[in-house]
Motif scaffolding. Structure first.
Motif, PDB file in Angstrom:
ATOM      1  N   LYS A  48     -43.257  -8.753  18.497  1.00 31.76           N
ATOM      2  CA  LYS A  48     -44.275  -9.303  17.597  1.00 31.76           C
ATOM      3  C   LYS A  48     -44.564  -8.327  16.459  1.00 31.76           C
ATOM      4  O   LYS A  48     -44.704  -8.726  15.310  1.00 31.76           O
ATOM      5  N   LEU A  49     -44.638  -7.043  16.805  1.00 32.19           N
ATOM      6  CA  LEU A  49     -44.860  -6.032  15.770  1.00 32.19           C
ATOM      7  C   LEU A  49     -43.680  -5.968  14.800  1.00 32.19           C
ATOM      8  O   LEU A  49     -43.870  -5.836  13.591  1.00 32.19           O
ATOM      9  N   LYS A  50     -42.483  -6.073  15.337  1.00 27.61           N
ATOM     10  CA  LYS A  50     -41.287  -6.042  14.487  1.00 27.61           C
ATOM     11  C   LYS A  50     -41.280  -7.211  13.509  1.00 27.61           C
ATOM     12  O   LYS A  50     -40.878  -7.057  12.350  1.00 27.61           O
ATOM     13  N   SER A  51     -41.746  -8.381  13.971  1.00 26.53           N
ATOM     14  CA  SER A  51     -41.793  -9.543  13.071  1.00 26.53           C
ATOM     15  C   SER A  51     -42.806  -9.347  11.943  1.00 26.53           C
ATOM     16  O   SER A  51     -42.772 -10.065  10.950  1.00 26.53           O
ATOM     17  N   MET A  52     -43.702  -8.365  12.114  1.00 28.79           N
ATOM     18  CA  MET A  52     -44.684  -8.049  11.077  1.00 28.79           C
ATOM     19  C   MET A  52     -44.310  -6.775  10.332  1.00 28.79           C
ATOM     20  O   MET A  52     -45.169  -6.109   9.744  1.00 28.79           O
ATOM     21  N   ASN A  53     -43.034  -6.423  10.403  1.00 33.16           N
ATOM     22  CA  ASN A  53     -42.501  -5.226   9.736  1.00 33.16           C
ATOM     23  C   ASN A  53     -43.115  -3.928  10.247  1.00 33.16           C
ATOM     24  O   ASN A  53     -43.270  -2.972   9.500  1.00 33.16           O
ATOM     25  N   GLU A  54     -43.474  -3.901  11.500  1.00 30.72           N
ATOM     26  CA  GLU A  54     -44.030  -2.697  12.136  1.00 30.72           C
ATOM     27  C   GLU A  54     -43.176  -2.441  13.382  1.00 30.72           C
ATOM     28  O   GLU A  54     -43.472  -2.913  14.470  1.00 30.72           O
TER      29      GLU A  54
END
Length: 149
Positions: A48-54
């Motif tokens: 989920k964080l990766k999908s938010m560029n994190e």
């Protein structure tokens, strides 16, 4: 109107990122779940964080997983430290933890059987005298290794 929507969306995204980062940092191993489910929960937060560029790097995930393992995995932690750096991958960690979980389950089954045996043996001794039945002669009061038959 577009600017207002962008500001609202960006604020919500930042709040979601903060919330997910908090979830990641406060993640705890749930003993009622198996290892795979616990790791899956942590990976879900990471995705989920990766999908938010994190992005959460694998080394951070490995460190987090190792830091939240229950006490019965302390020997595993020592063994993992001796693994070559090239083999310290998230996939390898998951596979080894799953195998370790199976070993621990088998060990618990053996412990339960042994404890049941010991409790049964102790319950057959009253006032220092064995009250169980001999397996050789089927008489009560002595064990097979003390049988005179």
């Amino acid at each position: 109107m577009f600017e207002n929507l962008s500001k609202i969306y960006k604020r919500n995204t930042n709040q979601q990122k903060c919330s997910l980062l908090q979830d990641f940092h406060t993640f705890k191993f749930e003993k009622n779940k198996n290892v795979a489910s616990n790791i899956s929960s942590l990976l879900t937060i990471s995705h989920k964080l990766k999908s938010m560029n994190e992005e959460i790097k694998d080394i951070m995930l490995i460190a987090k997983i190792m830091s939240v393992l229950p006490e019965e995995y302390r020997h595993f932690s020592s063994a993992w430290d001796s693994v070559a750096d090239s083999e310290k991958t998230l996939e390898n960690l998951q596979a080894r933890l799953t195998a370790e979980e199976e070993k621990l389950k088998e060990g618990n089954k053996e412990n339960v059987a042994f404890k049941a045996f010991m409790n049964n043996s102790r319950s057959n001794i009253v006032a220092g005298k064995f009250q169980g039945k001999c397996f050789k002669c089927n008489k009560i009061g002595h064990m097979a290794n003390k049988c005179r038959m």
